[in-house]
Design an enzyme around this catalytic site. Sequence first.
Site, PDB file in Angstrom:
ATOM      1  N   GLY A  99      11.848 -10.896  -2.516  1.00 42.60           N
ATOM      2  CA  GLY A  99      11.312  -9.629  -3.026  1.00 42.60           C
ATOM      3  C   GLY A  99      10.512  -9.827  -4.304  1.00 42.60           C
ATOM      4  O   GLY A  99      10.396  -8.916  -5.115  1.00 42.60           O
ATOM      5  N   ASP A 116       3.505  -4.121  -8.660  1.00 42.76           N
ATOM      6  CA  ASP A 116       3.527  -5.542  -8.287  1.00 42.76           C
ATOM      7  C   ASP A 116       2.120  -6.149  -8.318  1.00 42.76           C
ATOM      8  O   ASP A 116       1.925  -7.301  -8.717  1.00 42.76           O
ATOM      9  CB  ASP A 116       4.183  -5.736  -6.909  1.00 42.76           C
ATOM     10  CG  ASP A 116       3.778  -4.675  -5.894  1.00 42.76           C
ATOM     11  OD1 ASP A 116       2.956  -3.786  -6.222  1.00 42.76           O
ATOM     12  OD2 ASP A 116       4.271  -4.726  -4.757  1.00 42.76           O
TER      13      ASP A 116
HETATM   14  O1  PMV Z   1      10.730  -3.684  -3.234  1.00 46.69           O
HETATM   15  P1  PMV Z   1      10.055  -4.101  -4.477  1.00 46.69           P
HETATM   16  O2  PMV Z   1      10.755  -5.208  -5.180  1.00 46.69           O
HETATM   17  O3  PMV Z   1       8.614  -4.386  -4.288  1.00 46.69           O
HETATM   18  O4  PMV Z   1      10.135  -2.871  -5.501  1.00 46.69           O
HETATM   19  C1  PMV Z   1       9.794  -1.593  -5.142  1.00 46.69           C
HETATM   20  C2  PMV Z   1       9.791  -0.682  -6.326  1.00 46.69           C
HETATM   21  C3  PMV Z   1       9.529   0.770  -5.973  1.00 46.69           C
HETATM   22  O5  PMV Z   1       9.441   1.499  -7.203  1.00 46.69           O
HETATM   23  C4  PMV Z   1      10.684   1.338  -5.170  1.00 46.69           C
HETATM   24  C5  PMV Z   1       8.249   0.957  -5.169  1.00 46.69           C
HETATM   25  C6  PMV Z   1       6.972   0.807  -5.962  1.00 46.69           C
HETATM   26  O6  PMV Z   1       5.942   0.542  -5.335  1.00 46.69           O
HETATM   27  O7  PMV Z   1       6.964   1.000  -7.188  1.00 46.69           O
END
Ligand code: PMV
Length: 323
Positions: A108, A155
């Site tokens: 992740g 991300d």
């Molecule tokens: O699943 P991950 O580690 O990419 O995290 C997602 C985080 C959220 O806030 C739930 C979704 C987002 O795009 O911000």
Amino acid sequence: MTKITVSAPGKLMLLGEHAVVYNHPCLVTAVDQRMTATVEKTHDALFRLDAPDVHISRYVKPISEIGSGNIPKGAQFVEVAVKNVYKKYHLSEGVSIETSSEFSALFGFGSSSASTVCVVKALSELFNLRLNEKDIFDLAYATVLDIQGKGSGFDIAAAVYGGTLYFVTGGQKIEKLPIQSVPLIIGYSGLKADTVTLINKVAEKAKKYPEVIQNTYEQIDKLVELAKDALIKGDWQRVGELIDINQGYLELLGVSTQKLSSMIYAARDNGAFGAKLSGAGGGDCMIALAPKDTTNSVQKAIEQAGGTIISVKPNDQGVRIET
Ligand code: PMV
């Protein structure tokens, strides 16, 4: 130039997940586990992709057909990224791409986002598009939305800008924080979580209990603001306390699991400043902030709770040209 290699970092959410999908801020750090893409111009008007980490080998398609038809899961982000750049800048040349990762797609850490950013940056260099960081962010974020329909883009921002960021939904604010390092410990739960499924689960709850969930997002927003100041001051005790409170709200949203919670309590009971899940929840990783003298005991406790320690350095550099 006809060939280039670029790399981009993975990410870890520090505070603010889920609320950040709905116009609130989060704190995210880039980690020193990187995704790499080698991109080469070719003369045959074909799109070629090799991405062994996601089981894509010798995938070929005419440039005129990219983004349409059946796209295997592992090829989606790269193919749609190429399509978006080609469409915007009216390109039609053949291109051959090879991606590889220093980390498992299971953790992740955002391998799809990091590879999307690598590809956009590489095309910018190869075709002399002169894209700045925000241009790369916008194109890569549009790609994620094309595929997932949902997501804040935090991300993508970590992969483009690197460091530790204060980030608001869709890149409304992207602020690099002046910090050197964070005393982080990362524990992998062994389970893969699907981000969109968890976003939908929280959305269902928000439909049923709108005021409670809106209020929760606002409380998380306040925690992020307080944690931002504490991080800049290096007040880890306070960041740890805020992380613990954030975990309470993630429990409320229903995205923690028994395994994650066991790992989190194990870390807290063995000297961590604080601990919480990181990312969408439902699996993936937890993070703990710990003083140097308890690092070993916290790591052992997380392992005893069934987690795997993943050694990464936070605050890594954003997308860069390798060769
Ligand atoms: O699943 P991950 O580690 O990419 O995290 C997602 C985080 C959220 O806030 C739930 C979704 C987002 O795009 O911000």
